[in-house]
Motif scaffolding. Structure first.
Motif, PDB file in Angstrom:
ATOM      1  N   SER A 129      -9.327  -4.931  -4.279  1.00  0.00           N
ATOM      2  CA  SER A 129      -8.607  -3.850  -3.526  1.00  0.00           C
ATOM      3  C   SER A 129      -7.614  -3.040  -4.632  1.00  0.00           C
ATOM      4  O   SER A 129      -7.276  -1.908  -4.577  1.00  0.00           O
ATOM      5  CB  SER A 129      -7.835  -4.717  -2.409  1.00  0.00           C
ATOM      6  OG  SER A 129      -8.781  -5.410  -1.706  1.00  0.00           O
ATOM      7  N   GLU A 148     -11.817  -3.648   5.052  1.00  0.00           N
ATOM      8  CA  GLU A 148     -12.638  -4.327   3.645  1.00  0.00           C
ATOM      9  C   GLU A 148     -12.236  -5.652   3.844  1.00  0.00           C
ATOM     10  O   GLU A 148     -13.160  -6.645   3.673  1.00  0.00           O
ATOM     11  CB  GLU A 148     -11.786  -3.845   2.562  1.00  0.00           C
ATOM     12  CG  GLU A 148     -12.153  -2.570   1.906  1.00  0.00           C
ATOM     13  CD  GLU A 148     -13.680  -2.706   1.539  1.00  0.00           C
ATOM     14  OE1 GLU A 148     -14.118  -3.519   0.688  1.00  0.00           O
ATOM     15  OE2 GLU A 148     -14.642  -1.851   2.005  1.00  0.00           O
ATOM     16  N   CYS A 187       0.905  -1.226   0.084  1.00  0.00           N
ATOM     17  CA  CYS A 187      -0.068   0.006  -0.008  1.00  0.00           C
ATOM     18  C   CYS A 187       0.928   1.182  -0.073  1.00  0.00           C
ATOM     19  O   CYS A 187       1.927   1.360   0.319  1.00  0.00           O
ATOM     20  CB  CYS A 187      -0.927  -0.087   1.374  1.00  0.00           C
ATOM     21  SG  CYS A 187      -2.136  -1.276   1.561  1.00  0.00           S
ATOM     22  N   SER A 221      -4.865   3.897   3.379  1.00  0.00           N
ATOM     23  CA  SER A 221      -5.209   2.610   2.796  1.00  0.00           C
ATOM     24  C   SER A 221      -4.955   1.422   3.659  1.00  0.00           C
ATOM     25  O   SER A 221      -5.482   0.588   3.217  1.00  0.00           O
ATOM     26  CB  SER A 221      -4.182   2.611   1.351  1.00  0.00           C
ATOM     27  OG  SER A 221      -4.317   3.655   0.321  1.00  0.00           O
ATOM     28  N   LEU A 278      -7.970  -1.138   3.962  1.00  0.00           N
ATOM     29  CA  LEU A 278      -7.986  -2.490   3.576  1.00  0.00           C
ATOM     30  C   LEU A 278      -8.114  -3.295   4.737  1.00  0.00           C
ATOM     31  O   LEU A 278      -8.921  -4.407   4.409  1.00  0.00           O
ATOM     32  CB  LEU A 278      -6.596  -2.758   3.110  1.00  0.00           C
ATOM     33  CG  LEU A 278      -6.052  -4.045   2.432  1.00  0.00           C
ATOM     34  CD1 LEU A 278      -6.762  -3.905   1.023  1.00  0.00           C
ATOM     35  CD2 LEU A 278      -4.491  -4.374   2.172  1.00  0.00           C
ATOM     36  N   LEU A 336      -6.852   0.696  -3.377  1.00  0.00           N
ATOM     37  CA  LEU A 336      -5.980   0.502  -2.119  1.00  0.00           C
ATOM     38  C   LEU A 336      -4.757  -0.197  -2.108  1.00  0.00           C
ATOM     39  O   LEU A 336      -4.132   0.072  -1.197  1.00  0.00           O
ATOM     40  CB  LEU A 336      -7.224  -0.145  -1.178  1.00  0.00           C
ATOM     41  CG  LEU A 336      -8.561   0.415  -0.597  1.00  0.00           C
ATOM     42  CD1 LEU A 336      -9.182  -0.408   0.250  1.00  0.00           C
ATOM     43  CD2 LEU A 336      -8.016   1.596   0.043  1.00  0.00           C
TER      44      LEU A 336
END
Ligand code: MLT
Ligand code: ZN
Length: 512
Positions: A346, A280, A268, A273, A277, A351
């Protein structure tokens, strides 16, 4: 026992890292003096210990003592003249009963892999190493309970292998698994790499046996999931760093081994991010997510420089941040597809800048090696000031950046940790230990953590390094209650004359 040392440990603090005894603890404000109420070892003591343990259990050999007096990082060094190696609980009990009657200070020791100076003597304490107590006592897989009962000296990696053969896994995994012992893990409430999935030891330890300072054996070695009969006292021993007693046996709930394990190594470009992440991953991978670890570019450069055979998994350049994601599930095809879809999404959403999925077990272990090898790489790089902090996720990397400004070019600030658990390992790596560098780090790091309502010890314990810093994370009332509780346990003892007014719960730990 342990708390006798704690009593004098808190006697005096200064802003110098060199004590009057010339001890250098690499941490500000830790000047300690030996409590004169403690006895010194006599030839009669040695003879007595030999009657309990035999010749082999009483170690006075200089080389062996040197190793037991020194911590893994070579930062903390005691001057004990005696290492005792009990083979069972009864022997631990006899040793402690005798030491209690003679006012001999002791330090419990496991694999001596601790990082806060908790596993080695400060002065000449008797070292009680439980490493010979390494029997697996039972494993209940017949009714699929998965409860493992073992002695404190079992090495974590041996338990992992044993369970693997039985089709189960340990709910705990650490880089130090080859040396650390389960008694030390429990006494320090070790967190490790899979806490995200399996929770802390407060959840998976079902019971334990511990020996108090006067030799009393507390049998709390239950194997039940539920038991609401009064206070659950085992929790006081989990993470109490040897201050209340020596853990001798543990019963632990182990989950069944799942067949499908997948690992991804991602890059990343910014910390925001990394946070997104994680969110997510929790949403999309949910139940199969078993690790979410991070390291920054300085950490990656350090590993590449100092660990043999490590290659950058995402060449050619070094990215700002790396994330290691592990999933563990039971459906090979579904789990892999799930992770692949997550990665694709992603990357598409920006991200993730780059990423790779381990294609086989060798590649998977090479990814883990990068993350697990960081403590070793730091040791090879020179001097290291280590801080193990719990912080609100959104603030975590602000500290790293502020620390870089604070330190300037004199040292490298290296960050990694268990992002999924909000646990930052902040390391300041310098060519040599230097008071000027230390003065820039402390108390800044503790004040910053306290101001942001973090914890100055996420998973390593307080040990000698942070015993006197507890107030940064706990209120005066809470510390007072801990001290009162500690007294309460001690007042059960027939002889408390060794204790003084500075007696405190805060003390060193039984090392993992
Ligand atoms: C780790 O996560 O690697 C360990 O806690 C050791 C360390 O903090 O360096
Ligand atoms: Zn860690």
């Amino acid at each position: 026992m342990e708390k006798w040392r704690a009593a004098d440990r808190l006697l005096k603090f200064s802003s110098s890292c060199k004590s009057k005894q010339g001890k250098y603890f690499y941490s500000v404000a830790t000047t300690v003096h030996r409590n004169p109420l403690f006895s010194s070892i006599s030839p009669d003591d040695i003879s007595y210990f030999k009657t309990i343990l035999g010749e082999r259990g009483v170690v006075q050999d200089a080389l062996a003592l040197d190793a037991a007096n020194t911590d893994w990082m070579g930062k903390y060094r005691g001057s004990s003249k005696l290492l005792l190696q009990p083979k069972n609980t009864e022997e631990v009990s006899q040793i402690l009963k005798y030491c209690n009657s003679r006012c001999l200070a002791v330090v419990p020791q496991g694999g001596n892999t601790g990082l806060v100076g908790g596993s080695v003597p400060v002065f000449d304490e008797v070292i009680i190493n439980v490493g010979l107590m390494r029997n697996i006592l039972s494993f209940d897989k017949v009714i699929v309970s998965g409860v493992l009962v073992c002695e404190a000296g079992c090495i974590l990696e041996n338990l992992i292998s044993f369970l693997d053969d039985e089709g189960f896994i340990m709910p705990l995994d650490l880089g130090a698994k080859g040396s650390c012992q389960i008694g030390g893990n429990v006494s320090t409430n070790a967190g490790g790499l899979r806490l995200l999935r399996y929770g802390s030891l407060h959840g998976s330890v079902l019971g334990l046996e511990a020996v108090l300072a006067n030799g009393t054996v507390l049998d709390m070695l239950g194997t039940l999931r539920k038991d609401n009969t009064g206070y659950d006292l085992k929790h006081l021993f989990i993470g109490s760093e040897g201050s209340l007693g020596i853990v001798t046996k543990v019963s632990i709930l182990t989950p069944p081994k799942l067949s499908s394990v997948n690992i991804a190594f991602l890059a990343c470009e910014d910390y925001t991010s990394c946070q997104k992440l994680l969110l997510e991953a929790k949403k999309k991978l949910g139940g199969i997510l078993s690790a979410f670890e991070f390291l920054d570019s300085d950490a990656m450069s350090l590993v590449l420089k100092h660990l043999d055979g490590v290659r950058n998994p995402l060449p050619p350049s070094i990215h700002n941040f790396y994330i290691l994601i592990e999933t563990t599930g039971s459906n090979e095809t579904f789990d892999k597809e799930n992770l692949e879809a997550f990665l694709l999404h992603s990357v598409e959403s920006g991200l993730v800048a780059n990423g790779v999925l381990a294609q086989d077990i060798n590649q998977a272990s090479s990814f883990w090696h990068i993350r697990e090898g960081l403590p070793e790489a730091l040791m090879k790089a020179g001097a290291v000031y280590k801080y193990d902090l719990s912080l609100p996720l959104e603030k975590m990397y602000d500290l790293v950046e502020e620390m870089r400004v604070q330190i300037g070019p004199a040292a490298k600030v290296v960050a990694y940790g268990h992002l999924g658990d909000g646990n930052l390992h902040l390391n300041i790596s310098a060519p040599a230990y230097d008071d000027n560098i230390l003065a820039k780090i402390e108390p800044f790091v503790y004040e910053w953590t306290s101001k942001n309502r973090g914890s100055i010890s996420a998973e390593h314990g307080l040990g000698l390094m942070k015993a006197a810093k507890i107030h940064y994370s706990k209120s005066p009332e809470t510390v007072r209650l801990m001290i009162d509780f500690d007294y309460c346990v001690f007042e059960l003892l027939p002889d408390t004359s060794c204790l003084d007014d500075n007696h405190s719960i805060i003390c060193l730990c039984l090392s993992a």
